[in-house]
Design a protein around this motif. Structure first.
Motif, PDB file in Angstrom:
ATOM      1  N   TYR A  99      52.521 -48.426  87.763  1.00 12.24           N
ATOM      2  CA  TYR A  99      51.435 -47.441  87.655  1.00 12.24           C
ATOM      3  C   TYR A  99      51.799 -46.185  88.446  1.00 12.24           C
ATOM      4  O   TYR A  99      51.463 -46.060  89.623  1.00 12.24           O
ATOM      5  CB  TYR A  99      50.128 -48.039  88.186  1.00 12.24           C
ATOM      6  CG  TYR A  99      49.656 -49.238  87.405  1.00 12.24           C
ATOM      7  CD1 TYR A  99      48.831 -49.090  86.302  1.00 12.24           C
ATOM      8  CD2 TYR A  99      50.050 -50.525  87.769  1.00 12.24           C
ATOM      9  CE1 TYR A  99      48.403 -50.192  85.574  1.00 12.24           C
ATOM     10  CE2 TYR A  99      49.631 -51.629  87.044  1.00 12.24           C
ATOM     11  CZ  TYR A  99      48.812 -51.454  85.951  1.00 12.24           C
ATOM     12  OH  TYR A  99      48.390 -52.549  85.227  1.00 12.24           O
ATOM     13  N   PRO A 100      52.504 -45.238  87.819  1.00 13.99           N
ATOM     14  CA  PRO A 100      52.896 -44.016  88.539  1.00 13.99           C
ATOM     15  C   PRO A 100      51.790 -42.974  88.648  1.00 13.99           C
ATOM     16  O   PRO A 100      51.892 -42.048  89.445  1.00 13.99           O
ATOM     17  CB  PRO A 100      54.057 -43.476  87.691  1.00 13.99           C
ATOM     18  CG  PRO A 100      53.744 -43.948  86.308  1.00 13.99           C
ATOM     19  CD  PRO A 100      53.082 -45.295  86.465  1.00 13.99           C
ATOM     20  N   GLU A 101      50.708 -43.127  87.857  1.00 13.75           N
ATOM     21  CA  GLU A 101      49.640 -42.117  87.862  1.00 13.75           C
ATOM     22  C   GLU A 101      48.863 -42.136  89.171  1.00 13.75           C
ATOM     23  O   GLU A 101      48.638 -43.179  89.773  1.00 13.75           O
ATOM     24  CB  GLU A 101      48.662 -42.370  86.707  1.00 13.75           C
ATOM     25  CG  GLU A 101      49.294 -42.333  85.323  1.00 13.75           C
ATOM     26  CD  GLU A 101      49.754 -43.705  84.855  1.00 13.75           C
ATOM     27  OE1 GLU A 101      49.946 -43.891  83.642  1.00 13.75           O
ATOM     28  OE2 GLU A 101      49.918 -44.602  85.710  1.00 13.75           O
ATOM     29  N   LYS A 102      48.422 -40.966  89.604  1.00 13.82           N
ATOM     30  CA  LYS A 102      47.717 -40.839  90.883  1.00 13.82           C
ATOM     31  C   LYS A 102      46.331 -41.489  90.871  1.00 13.82           C
ATOM     32  O   LYS A 102      45.758 -41.735  91.934  1.00 13.82           O
ATOM     33  CB  LYS A 102      47.598 -39.366  91.263  1.00 13.82           C
ATOM     34  CG  LYS A 102      48.918 -38.738  91.653  1.00 13.82           C
ATOM     35  CD  LYS A 102      48.747 -37.300  92.130  1.00 13.82           C
ATOM     36  CE  LYS A 102      50.074 -36.701  92.570  1.00 13.82           C
ATOM     37  NZ  LYS A 102      49.926 -35.300  93.044  1.00 13.82           N
ATOM     38  N   LYS A 103      45.797 -41.766  89.684  1.00 13.42           N
ATOM     39  CA  LYS A 103      44.464 -42.374  89.640  1.00 13.42           C
ATOM     40  C   LYS A 103      44.485 -43.842  90.086  1.00 13.42           C
ATOM     41  O   LYS A 103      43.430 -44.439  90.317  1.00 13.42           O
ATOM     42  CB  LYS A 103      43.881 -42.264  88.233  1.00 13.42           C
ATOM     43  CG  LYS A 103      44.625 -43.057  87.164  1.00 13.42           C
ATOM     44  CD  LYS A 103      43.961 -42.884  85.802  1.00 13.42           C
ATOM     45  CE  LYS A 103      44.686 -43.657  84.702  1.00 13.42           C
ATOM     46  NZ  LYS A 103      44.022 -43.508  83.386  1.00 13.42           N
ATOM     47  N   VAL A 105      45.650 -46.572  93.003  1.00 12.32           N
ATOM     48  CA  VAL A 105      46.049 -46.609  94.408  1.00 12.32           C
ATOM     49  C   VAL A 105      47.211 -47.572  94.625  1.00 12.32           C
ATOM     50  O   VAL A 105      47.821 -47.585  95.696  1.00 12.32           O
ATOM     51  CB  VAL A 105      44.869 -47.000  95.331  1.00 12.32           C
ATOM     52  CG1 VAL A 105      43.743 -45.986  95.207  1.00 12.32           C
ATOM     53  CG2 VAL A 105      44.374 -48.416  95.042  1.00 12.32           C
ATOM     54  N   ASN A 107      50.975 -49.162  93.005  1.00 10.82           N
ATOM     55  CA  ASN A 107      52.052 -48.677  92.159  1.00 10.82           C
ATOM     56  C   ASN A 107      52.664 -49.741  91.256  1.00 10.82           C
ATOM     57  O   ASN A 107      53.466 -49.428  90.380  1.00 10.82           O
ATOM     58  CB  ASN A 107      53.159 -48.026  92.997  1.00 10.82           C
ATOM     59  CG  ASN A 107      53.431 -48.726  94.288  1.00 10.82           C
ATOM     60  OD1 ASN A 107      52.663 -48.580  95.232  1.00 10.82           O
ATOM     61  ND2 ASN A 107      54.507 -49.481  94.364  1.00 10.82           N
ATOM     62  N   CYS A 133      52.060 -47.703 101.573  1.00 10.78           N
ATOM     63  CA  CYS A 133      51.417 -46.768 102.507  1.00 10.78           C
ATOM     64  C   CYS A 133      52.317 -46.619 103.726  1.00 10.78           C
ATOM     65  O   CYS A 133      53.352 -47.274 103.834  1.00 10.78           O
ATOM     66  CB  CYS A 133      50.038 -47.285 102.921  1.00 10.78           C
ATOM     67  SG  CYS A 133      50.067 -48.907 103.730  1.00 10.78           S
ATOM     68  N   SER A 154      40.620 -48.909  90.859  1.00 10.94           N
ATOM     69  CA  SER A 154      41.895 -48.816  90.156  1.00 10.94           C
ATOM     70  C   SER A 154      42.158 -50.072  89.332  1.00 10.94           C
ATOM     71  O   SER A 154      42.675 -49.999  88.211  1.00 10.94           O
ATOM     72  CB  SER A 154      43.042 -48.616  91.156  1.00 10.94           C
ATOM     73  OG  SER A 154      42.996 -47.332  91.737  1.00 10.94           O
TER      74      SER A 154
END
Length: 252
Positions: A99-103, A105, A107, A133, A154
């Motif tokens: 999941y590379p999209e910023k929406k 949290v 990955n 993180c 998410s």
């Protein structure tokens, strides 16, 4: 890993878990002993996967200024794994989804049953979401409940589950997972490795031991190389040549 450990003990080795080194003894540029839990053990050599910035202070609390400076410059990303027990037999067929999209949290997510149906009972499944993180981020030390709340929106956006599908959850956390390749990091890394290379019977390997972003298959390859280095009694120069190969691994 369990099979490796079993074979190791069958060959006469012993594995000491849930402990940490306190000191590594060094004499004339050779490792001679290790101390842990008020015990001291003489050693012929060490193969270490300890993060470099944790390893050097074990035998050199007063490292040269340039080395000490480089220790403080190595940075890592931490990782939170949140495992969700889902009241469904399966969610998806893939092993991993990124999941590379910023929406999102997290990955990456993975479903344990994609690796083996024997991992989880038939009528439930387990989803793992990976949240990267910094070790100093508030979320890293937050309670499991707060991590769950942080990830839930998410998780629902993926379309694979809803809150009511979740039976339970727990987390696993590690501080030094991803080496950060910031500008100038190679200078500091080389300072540390050159310092360690002066110790004849010490080999440092692995993602943390070489500050090298690689996968588990690469780590096994490094271990096999280290085993050959020891069994064939090769000198340190041969190891430095072999080590160059590790930096050519390709992450697929």
């Amino acid at each position: 890993a369990d099979n490796m450990a079993k074979e190791f003990t069958n060959l006469g080795g012993s594995i000491i878990l849930s402990t940490s080194l306190k000191k590594i003894g060094l004499t004339n540029s050779k490792v001679t002993s290790i101390e842990y839990e008020n015990k001291c053990m003489e050693v012929e050599g060490i193969v270490s996967t300890i993060p470099l910035d944790n390893l050097i202070p074990l035998f050199s609390p007063n490292a040269p200024e340039e080395v000490a400076k480089s220790i403080s410059k190595l940075q890592y990303r931490a990782l939170i794994l949140i495992y969700l027990i889902i009241k469904k037999p399966r969610l998806f067929q893939e092993s991993f989804i990124f999941y590379p999209e910023k929406k999102f949290v997290f990955n990456r997510s993975s479903e344990q049953k994609a690796f083996s149906e024997e991992c989880v009972e038939a009528d439930i499944t387990v989803l793992c979401a990976e949240i990267s993180c910094d070790p100093t981020d508030e979320i890293f030390t937050a309670s499991d409940e707060k991590v769950f709340d942080y990830a839930l929106t998410s998780l629902e956006k993926t379309g694979f589950l809803k809150r009511e599908d979740i039976k339970g959850f727990f987390t696993k956390r590690a501080k030094k997972v991803y080496p950060v390749y910031s500008k100038g990091f190679k200078t500091h890394l080389n300072n540390l490795l050159e310092y360690l290379d002066n110790i004849d019977n010490l080999l440092t390997i692995g993602r943390q031991g070489l500050f090298n972003y690689n996968n588990i298959d690469h780590c096994i390859d490094m271990a096999l190389s280290a085993a050959r280095q020891i069994s064939e009694k090769k000198d340190k120069k041969a190891w430095l040549i072999e080590r160059q190969r590790f930096y050519k691994y390709v992450i697929i």
